[in-house]
Scaffold this active site. Structure first.
Site, PDB file in Angstrom:
ATOM      1  N   SER A  93      56.235  27.580  16.969  1.00 37.92           N
ATOM      2  CA  SER A  93      57.604  27.254  16.562  1.00 37.92           C
ATOM      3  C   SER A  93      58.479  27.161  17.823  1.00 37.92           C
ATOM      4  O   SER A  93      58.151  26.408  18.734  1.00 37.92           O
ATOM      5  CB  SER A  93      58.119  28.298  15.567  1.00 37.92           C
ATOM      6  OG  SER A  93      59.297  27.857  14.940  1.00 37.92           O
ATOM      7  N   ASP A 120      53.221  22.736   6.554  1.00 36.38           N
ATOM      8  CA  ASP A 120      54.518  22.919   7.215  1.00 36.38           C
ATOM      9  C   ASP A 120      55.487  21.819   6.802  1.00 36.38           C
ATOM     10  O   ASP A 120      55.179  20.629   6.915  1.00 36.38           O
ATOM     11  CB  ASP A 120      54.303  22.893   8.729  1.00 36.38           C
ATOM     12  CG  ASP A 120      55.450  23.503   9.523  1.00 36.38           C
ATOM     13  OD1 ASP A 120      56.584  23.509   9.015  1.00 36.38           O
ATOM     14  OD2 ASP A 120      55.195  23.949  10.650  1.00 36.38           O
ATOM     15  N   HIS A 138      55.353  26.721   7.173  1.00 38.02           N
ATOM     16  CA  HIS A 138      55.536  26.932   8.609  1.00 38.02           C
ATOM     17  C   HIS A 138      55.099  28.317   9.058  1.00 38.02           C
ATOM     18  O   HIS A 138      54.480  28.472  10.124  1.00 38.02           O
ATOM     19  CB  HIS A 138      57.013  26.692   8.962  1.00 38.02           C
ATOM     20  CG  HIS A 138      57.325  26.811  10.419  1.00 38.02           C
ATOM     21  ND1 HIS A 138      56.815  25.960  11.374  1.00 38.02           N
ATOM     22  CD2 HIS A 138      58.100  27.705  11.096  1.00 38.02           C
ATOM     23  CE1 HIS A 138      57.267  26.297  12.567  1.00 38.02           C
ATOM     24  NE2 HIS A 138      58.042  27.362  12.434  1.00 38.02           N
TER      25      HIS A 138
END
Length: 387
Positions: free
Chosen positions: A161, A337, A367
């Site tokens: 991320s 995601d 995610h």
């Protein structure tokens, strides 16, 4: 080599070098001028380490946390489990019997690194005076920590991320200092949709009356009681963010339209109705974050991630990445995601030299699979990066 980094924070170690695994330390890096012109006379970086740096400093791994993550990746010698505990440690994928792992808190954060809640020389928190910060600023400050640790070149820089954005920026900014770069659930530049989600979150905090223009530290209500700060706005920001971190099928299977225990969503003609289970879940996530994170840091780091664009000032993403032939890349995505779509990882891989494969984490949750199911990458990472 040890440096005096006394910070006044009780219980933290204060020297660059080796110490107990998983224990927060700090390093004073000196003054810093930010990309956009802001300046601070002193930047302190909080970090944790695991394992031992070898003689030629060739076994160092930089591990970059996500937006509201912290430095505590693995338990080590502490009493608290880390957020990648099954992935980092003796005999694990990132084997701390072999590698020296460093996890710094990003510039602007609230876990040991200088951020808006840090007091200035007079003792007043920086608050609204904290400069606008980019991912590139954070990486440049982390390079100072690497210098102090005696690490000229990282064996691997890895993150998911926002941590993936940081890892990619490391490779672009310091290609001669990165041997391997692992980018998980991230992309080459923040997209319009990601920026849109982020803007609602930052505005939720700024529009909270308790925000007080960013200078809510030590504030009091009219009756003299301590003011809580923008906790409602931060809670709303977290609720929205968490929806993007999870997939719609996962929430539907997990909660559906079920009421929360004895509460009745149809139980009142007014505003005070009961909640659905999914509402209670979001309330819980908001409460957890409000209890551990600074609202100003949330804004600073969110807007730093909005600024992420590896091609900015480098002729675009393709130009910035195509020349990085000296770095070996490993790109991974979560198949469910909906914040960092797998297609964005596929595009990133196409832009990177010698990177044809995107490795997938198969997870129904979205995610957050890069946190909960990271061990799925263990075998390919051991084969390609940590052999």
């Amino acid at each position: 080599m040890d440096f005096d980094v006394t910070s006044g924070q009780s219980g933290w170690r204060h020297a660059v070098g080796h110490g107990p695994d998983g224990v927060l330390r700090q390093f004073r890096t000196g003054p810093y001028t930010f990309e956009t012109g802001g300046h601070l006379p002193e930047i302190v970086i909080g970090y944790e380490t695991w394992g031992e740096l070898n003689q030629d400093a060739s076994n160092a791994v930089l591990l970059e946390h996500a937006l509201t993550g912290d430095t505590h990746v693995a338990r080590g010698d502490s009493d608290t489990a880390g957020w990648w505990d099954g992935f980092v440690g003796p005999g694990k994928t990132i084997d701390t019997d072999r590698f020296f792992v460093v996890a710094p808190n990003l510039l602007g954060g609230c876990y040991g690194t200088t951020g808006p809640s840090t007091p200035d020389e007079t003792g007043r928190p920086l608050g609204s005076r904290f400069p606008f910060t980019t991912i590139r600023d954070g990486v440049r400050v982390e390079a100072r920590l690497a210098d102090a640790l005696g690490i000229r070149r990282w064996h691997t820089v890895i993150g998911g991320s926002m941590g993936g954005a940081r890892a990619l920026e490391w490779a672009a900014e310091y290609p001669d200092r990165v041997r391997n770069c692992v980018v998980i659930a991230a992309c080459a530049e923040s997209t319009a949709e990601q920026i849109a989600f982020a803007q609602i979150q930052t505005q939720s905090i700024r529009l909270d009356p308790g925000f007080r223009g960013g200078d809510y530290y030590g504030a009091a209500d009219p009756d003299g009681t301590p003011a809580p700060g923008p906790v409602q706005g931060l809670g709303i920001a977290r609720r929205l963010a968490h929806i993007t971190y999870r997939s719609e099928p996962e929430m539907d299977v997990r909660f559906g339209r079920q009421a929360q225990h004895t509460e009745d969503p149809f139980g009142s003609a007014g505003y005070d109705r009961g909640r659905y289970q999914v509402e209670s879940y979001l309330d819980h996530q908001a409460s957890k974050l409000v209890g551990r994170f600074d609202a100003n840091s949330y804004i600073v780091l969110t807007e730093a991630l909005m600024s992420h664009d590896v091609g900015r000032g480098r002729g675009g993403a393709q130009a910035a990445l195509s020349g990085l032939s000296g770095v070996r890349f490993f790109v991974a995505a979560v198949d469910s995601d909906r914040l960092y779509w797998p297609e964005q990882s596929e595009r990133l891989a196409r832009l990177l030299p010698g990177t044809e494969t995107v490795h997938y984490i198969t997870s129904p949750i979205g995610h957050d699979g890069f946190l909960t199911d990271i061990e799925q990458l263990g075998e390919p990472l051991r084969a390609e990066i940590f052999a």
